[in-house]
Design a protein around this motif. Structure first.
Motif, PDB file in Angstrom:
ATOM      1  N   MET A 109       0.851  -1.196   0.000  1.00 23.97           N
ATOM      2  CA  MET A 109       0.000   0.000   0.000  1.00 23.97           C
ATOM      3  C   MET A 109       0.882   1.240   0.000  1.00 23.97           C
ATOM      4  SD  MET A 109      -2.607   1.345   2.952  1.00 23.97           S
ATOM      5  CE  MET A 109      -3.221   3.019   2.884  1.00 23.97           C
ATOM      6  N   GLY A 110       0.577   2.187  -0.861  1.00 29.98           N
ATOM      7  CA  GLY A 110       1.304   3.442  -0.858  1.00 29.98           C
ATOM      8  C   GLY A 110       0.532   4.508  -0.098  1.00 29.98           C
ATOM      9  N   ILE A 111       1.234   5.337   0.638  1.00 28.13           N
ATOM     10  CA  ILE A 111       0.614   6.470   1.328  1.00 28.13           C
ATOM     11  C   ILE A 111       1.117   7.728   0.648  1.00 28.13           C
ATOM     12  CG2 ILE A 111       0.550   7.792   3.461  1.00 28.13           C
ATOM     13  CD1 ILE A 111       0.603   5.281   5.020  1.00 28.13           C
ATOM     14  N   GLU A 112       0.212   8.508   0.113  1.00 28.38           N
ATOM     15  CA  GLU A 112       0.629   9.701  -0.617  1.00 28.38           C
ATOM     16  C   GLU A 112       0.719  10.890   0.332  1.00 28.38           C
ATOM     17  OE1 GLU A 112      -0.434  11.004  -4.930  1.00 28.38           O
ATOM     18  OE2 GLU A 112      -1.882  11.982  -3.598  1.00 28.38           O
ATOM     19  N   THR A 113       1.837  11.585   0.264  1.00 25.18           N
ATOM     20  CA  THR A 113       2.035  12.821   1.010  1.00 25.18           C
ATOM     21  C   THR A 113       2.542  13.865   0.027  1.00 25.18           C
ATOM     22  OG1 THR A 113       4.364  12.401   1.534  1.00 25.18           O
ATOM     23  CG2 THR A 113       2.724  11.464   3.036  1.00 25.18           C
ATOM     24  N   VAL A 114       2.643  15.089   0.502  1.00 31.81           N
ATOM     25  CA  VAL A 114       3.201  16.145  -0.348  1.00 31.81           C
ATOM     26  C   VAL A 114       4.580  15.748  -0.841  1.00 31.81           C
ATOM     27  CG1 VAL A 114       4.058  18.514  -0.357  1.00 31.81           C
ATOM     28  CG2 VAL A 114       1.888  17.994   0.774  1.00 31.81           C
ATOM     29  N   LEU A 115       5.367  15.153   0.031  1.00 33.95           N
ATOM     30  CA  LEU A 115       6.737  14.811  -0.322  1.00 33.95           C
ATOM     31  C   LEU A 115       6.802  13.647  -1.298  1.00 33.95           C
ATOM     32  CD1 LEU A 115       9.729  15.029   1.984  1.00 33.95           C
ATOM     33  CD2 LEU A 115       9.527  13.036   0.539  1.00 33.95           C
ATOM     34  N   THR A 116       5.961  12.625  -1.138  1.00 31.35           N
ATOM     35  CA  THR A 116       5.996  11.508  -2.085  1.00 31.35           C
ATOM     36  C   THR A 116       5.611  11.972  -3.482  1.00 31.35           C
ATOM     37  OG1 THR A 116       3.725  10.833  -1.516  1.00 31.35           O
ATOM     38  CG2 THR A 116       5.530   9.759  -0.330  1.00 31.35           C
ATOM     39  N   ARG A 117       4.686  12.923  -3.557  1.00 34.16           N
ATOM     40  CA  ARG A 117       4.314  13.467  -4.872  1.00 34.16           C
ATOM     41  C   ARG A 117       5.474  14.247  -5.479  1.00 34.16           C
ATOM     42  NH1 ARG A 117      -0.542  14.682  -2.142  1.00 34.16           N
ATOM     43  NH2 ARG A 117       0.026  16.888  -1.980  1.00 34.16           N
ATOM     44  N   GLN A 118       6.128  15.049  -4.666  1.00 36.64           N
ATOM     45  CA  GLN A 118       7.230  15.867  -5.162  1.00 36.64           C
ATOM     46  C   GLN A 118       8.423  15.010  -5.594  1.00 36.64           C
ATOM     47  OE1 GLN A 118       7.643  18.422  -1.654  1.00 36.64           O
ATOM     48  NE2 GLN A 118       6.915  20.159  -2.839  1.00 36.64           N
ATOM     49  N   MET A 119       8.664  13.907  -4.872  1.00 39.44           N
ATOM     50  CA  MET A 119       9.830  13.079  -5.155  1.00 39.44           C
ATOM     51  C   MET A 119       9.514  11.879  -6.037  1.00 39.44           C
ATOM     52  SD  MET A 119      11.629  13.200  -1.363  1.00 39.44           S
ATOM     53  CE  MET A 119      13.110  12.343  -1.878  1.00 39.44           C
ATOM     54  N   GLY A 120       8.247  11.686  -6.361  1.00 43.79           N
ATOM     55  CA  GLY A 120       7.873  10.585  -7.237  1.00 43.79           C
ATOM     56  C   GLY A 120       8.010   9.217  -6.578  1.00 43.79           C
ATOM     57  N   LEU A 121       7.596   9.080  -5.308  1.00 41.28           N
ATOM     58  CA  LEU A 121       7.759   7.839  -4.569  1.00 41.28           C
ATOM     59  C   LEU A 121       6.430   7.115  -4.382  1.00 41.28           C
ATOM     60  CD1 LEU A 121      10.066   9.103  -1.666  1.00 41.28           C
ATOM     61  CD2 LEU A 121      10.731   8.321  -3.941  1.00 41.28           C
ATOM     62  N   ALA A 122       6.478   5.795  -4.346  1.00 40.29           N
ATOM     63  CA  ALA A 122       5.301   5.012  -4.009  1.00 40.29           C
ATOM     64  C   ALA A 122       5.119   4.954  -2.498  1.00 40.29           C
ATOM     65  CB  ALA A 122       5.425   3.599  -4.573  1.00 40.29           C
ATOM     66  N   TYR A 123       6.242   5.001  -1.773  1.00 39.68           N
ATOM     67  CA  TYR A 123       6.211   4.904  -0.316  1.00 39.68           C
ATOM     68  C   TYR A 123       6.986   6.061   0.302  1.00 39.68           C
ATOM     69  CZ  TYR A 123       5.080   0.145  -1.734  1.00 39.68           C
ATOM     70  OH  TYR A 123       4.504  -0.944  -2.340  1.00 39.68           O
ATOM     71  N   PRO A 124       6.546   6.555   1.456  1.00 43.03           N
ATOM     72  CA  PRO A 124       7.230   7.693   2.107  1.00 43.03           C
ATOM     73  C   PRO A 124       8.468   7.234   2.884  1.00 43.03           C
ATOM     74  CG  PRO A 124       5.372   7.031   3.446  1.00 43.03           C
ATOM     75  CD  PRO A 124       5.337   6.153   2.210  1.00 43.03           C
ATOM     76  N   ILE A 125       9.355   6.542   2.190  1.00 48.42           N
ATOM     77  CA  ILE A 125      10.515   5.909   2.826  1.00 48.42           C
ATOM     78  C   ILE A 125      11.789   6.331   2.113  1.00 48.42           C
ATOM     79  CG2 ILE A 125      11.647   3.727   3.391  1.00 48.42           C
ATOM     80  CD1 ILE A 125       8.800   2.459   3.317  1.00 48.42           C
ATOM     81  N   ILE A 126      12.750   6.837   2.876  1.00 44.92           N
ATOM     82  CA  ILE A 126      14.051   7.226   2.347  1.00 44.92           C
ATOM     83  C   ILE A 126      15.110   6.368   3.017  1.00 44.92           C
ATOM     84  CG2 ILE A 126      15.762   9.100   2.226  1.00 44.92           C
ATOM     85  CD1 ILE A 126      13.369  11.067   2.292  1.00 44.92           C
ATOM     86  N   GLN A 127      15.954   5.744   2.213  1.00 39.20           N
ATOM     87  CA  GLN A 127      17.106   5.018   2.761  1.00 39.20           C
ATOM     88  C   GLN A 127      18.148   6.051   3.138  1.00 39.20           C
ATOM     89  OE1 GLN A 127      19.811   3.631  -0.205  1.00 39.20           O
ATOM     90  NE2 GLN A 127      21.144   4.491   1.386  1.00 39.20           N
ATOM     91  N   ALA A 128      18.500   6.096   4.409  1.00 40.85           N
ATOM     92  CA  ALA A 128      19.468   7.082   4.871  1.00 40.85           C
ATOM     93  C   ALA A 128      20.803   6.910   4.160  1.00 40.85           C
ATOM     94  CB  ALA A 128      19.667   6.949   6.374  1.00 40.85           C
ATOM     95  N   PRO A 129      21.495   8.011   3.841  1.00 38.31           N
ATOM     96  CA  PRO A 129      22.843   7.899   3.290  1.00 38.31           C
ATOM     97  C   PRO A 129      23.742   7.172   4.286  1.00 38.31           C
ATOM     98  CG  PRO A 129      22.001  10.145   3.102  1.00 38.31           C
ATOM     99  CD  PRO A 129      21.077   9.405   4.010  1.00 38.31           C
ATOM    100  N   LEU A 130      24.431   6.145   3.827  1.00 38.77           N
ATOM    101  CA  LEU A 130      25.254   5.310   4.711  1.00 38.77           C
ATOM    102  C   LEU A 130      26.702   5.431   4.297  1.00 38.77           C
ATOM    103  CD1 LEU A 130      22.875   2.197   4.588  1.00 38.77           C
ATOM    104  CD2 LEU A 130      22.935   3.985   6.348  1.00 38.77           C
ATOM    105  N   ALA A 131      27.267   6.625   4.496  1.00 40.17           N
ATOM    106  CA  ALA A 131      28.635   6.901   4.076  1.00 40.17           C
ATOM    107  C   ALA A 131      29.609   5.924   4.710  1.00 40.17           C
ATOM    108  CB  ALA A 131      29.027   8.334   4.452  1.00 40.17           C
ATOM    109  N   GLY A 132      30.588   5.503   3.936  1.00 38.81           N
ATOM    110  CA  GLY A 132      31.578   4.578   4.454  1.00 38.81           C
ATOM    111  C   GLY A 132      31.466   3.186   3.869  1.00 38.81           C
ATOM    112  N   GLY A 133      30.571   2.996   2.904  1.00 41.32           N
ATOM    113  CA  GLY A 133      30.493   1.705   2.232  1.00 41.32           C
ATOM    114  C   GLY A 133      29.204   0.944   2.422  1.00 41.32           C
ATOM    115  N   GLY A 134      28.323   1.409   3.287  1.00 44.61           N
ATOM    116  CA  GLY A 134      27.083   0.691   3.526  1.00 44.61           C
ATOM    117  C   GLY A 134      26.124   0.738   2.349  1.00 44.61           C
ATOM    118  N   ASP A 135      26.015   1.909   1.748  1.00 49.33           N
ATOM    119  CA  ASP A 135      25.044   2.055   0.656  1.00 49.33           C
ATOM    120  C   ASP A 135      25.714   1.778  -0.689  1.00 49.33           C
ATOM    121  OD1 ASP A 135      26.547   4.397   0.629  1.00 49.33           O
ATOM    122  OD2 ASP A 135      24.907   5.642   1.310  1.00 49.33           O
TER     123      ASP A 135
END
Length: 368
Positions: free
Chosen positions: A1-27
């Motif tokens: 299920m997708g939840i639409e918010t202002v931000l998901t519309r602006q960023m073109g996302l199905a889900y309001p989920i951002i993978q945090a930047p994992l500096a150092g080799g994680g991402d």
């Protein structure tokens, strides 16, 4: 299920989920692309990458996804205070280097590239979003990012910081609660004043700014996502949950440490990098901090560069006691799976949580 918010519309996302930047080799590019392909958005943590590496990582991501993704850098640091003498810390680290078969540590060399160099590479990366932490970026950088129509995200740990970021022109603000793993983004005031929990911080930031707010800190499942949205956030940023995904680039010893950790086993430390960051307590953290640490630990990024060879060797040898085990307080909720499976599970949990709330509301209404 997708939840639409202002931000998901602006960023073109199905889900309001951002993978945090994992500096150092994680991402890894595979993780970033998998998250984006699943309907959320992946981020390249490019803070420790030189311009050529930023270009290479971006090309790798573009090769396996056509979906939006982001790139993250550390804001330029203010002029450093008078440099501490490195000799006390070099002496303290020498036995650990020897234990891992390394030659004695030596003062790190200066980085041969600047924030401006990294930014130039990020602007050419093909990313649709640019985020930053550790402070403010120059107005010229904001203008350059906007000129590329990149969605701009800053990081705040207090309402004061959030207001300053909004005035600088960001499109959204990550509200980093004290539960969050990794480095603290505090830049206005001392770090202790920025240790505000997400439950308290998110609604206060939401009330203080007009741009969308992204909740970060201790969010590991669908219940946490719904709670953040109920507090007024337009999306969540999750790091620890993605660190244990199959595509994550951290050593297996690090993943195992997360999977076996409890919520009371993380602590803020400067031992690894010179800057406060939340990680799982281990031998290195405990021993270094027990020896009058404040008088020996060097400022970021010098301390970070100084301990990097130790951490690199420890990763190869599977020695978690010498790794910077950045993780948030929600570690008990971590699950080993692919990134796509994680996003799918979060979607199911969002739906399940909403259904539970609807049932509770219906039962309450029927009793009145």
């Amino acid at each position: 299920m997708g939840i639409e918010t202002v931000l998901t519309r602006q960023m073109g996302l199905a889900y309001p989920i951002i993978q945090a930047p994992l500096a150092g080799g994680g991402d890894t590019p595979e993780l970033v692309a998998a998250v984006s392909n699943a309907g959320a958005i992946g981020f390249i943590g490019a803070a420790y990458l030189n311009p050529e590496q930023i270009a290479g990582a971006s090309a790798s991501v573009r090769a396996i996804t056509s979906r939006p993704y982001g790139v993250n850098l550390f804001a330029p640091l203010p002029p450093a205070e008078p440099q501490k003498r490195p000799e006390p810390m070099l002496a303290r680290l020498a036995p650990y280097f020897a234990e891992l078969g390394l030659s004695a540590p030596s003062p790190p060399k200066s980085i041969p590239y600047s924030f401006e160099d990294q930014l130039a590479a990020a602007l050419e990366s093909g990313a649709s979003c640019f985020s930053f932490t550790f402070g403010m970026i120059p107005p010229s950088a904001v203008q350059a990012i906007k000129a590329r129509s990149m969605f701009l995200i800053g990081t705040a740990t207090t309402v004061e910081e959030a207001i300053a970021l909004e005035k600088s022109g960001v499109d959204a603000i990550v509200s980093q609660g004290s539960e969050a793993g990794g480095h603290r983004g505090t830049f206005a005031g001392d770090f202790s004043s920025g240790m505000v929990g997400s439950m308290a911080l998110v609604p206060q930031v939401v009330d203080a700014v007009r741009v969308p707010v992204i909740a970060s800190g201790g969010i590991m499942d669908g219940r946490g996502i719904i709670a953040a949205l109920a507090l007024g956030a337009s999306a969540v940023q999750m790091g620890t949950a993605f660190l244990v995904c199959e595509e994550s680039g951290i050593p297996d010893a690090y993943k195992q440490a997360i999977m076996s950790a409890r919520e009371d086993q993380t602590r803020i430390t400067r031992a690894f990098s010179g800057r406060p960051a939340r990680g799982i307590v281990n031998r290195f953290m405990t021993e270094v901090e027990s020896q009058d640490a404040d008088n020996a630990i060097l400022p970021f990024p010098v301390q970070n560069a100084l301990t990097r060879p130790l951490r690199t060797a420890a990763a190869k040898q599977g020695r978690a006691e010498f790794l910077s085990l950045w993780a948030g307080q929600g570690v008990r909720l971590a699950r080993r799976q692919t990134a796509a499976d994680l996003v799918a599970r979060l979607s199911r949990e969002i739906e399940s949580t909403l259904n539970s709330l609807r049932c509770s509301s219906t039962l309450t209404a029927s009793k009145e």
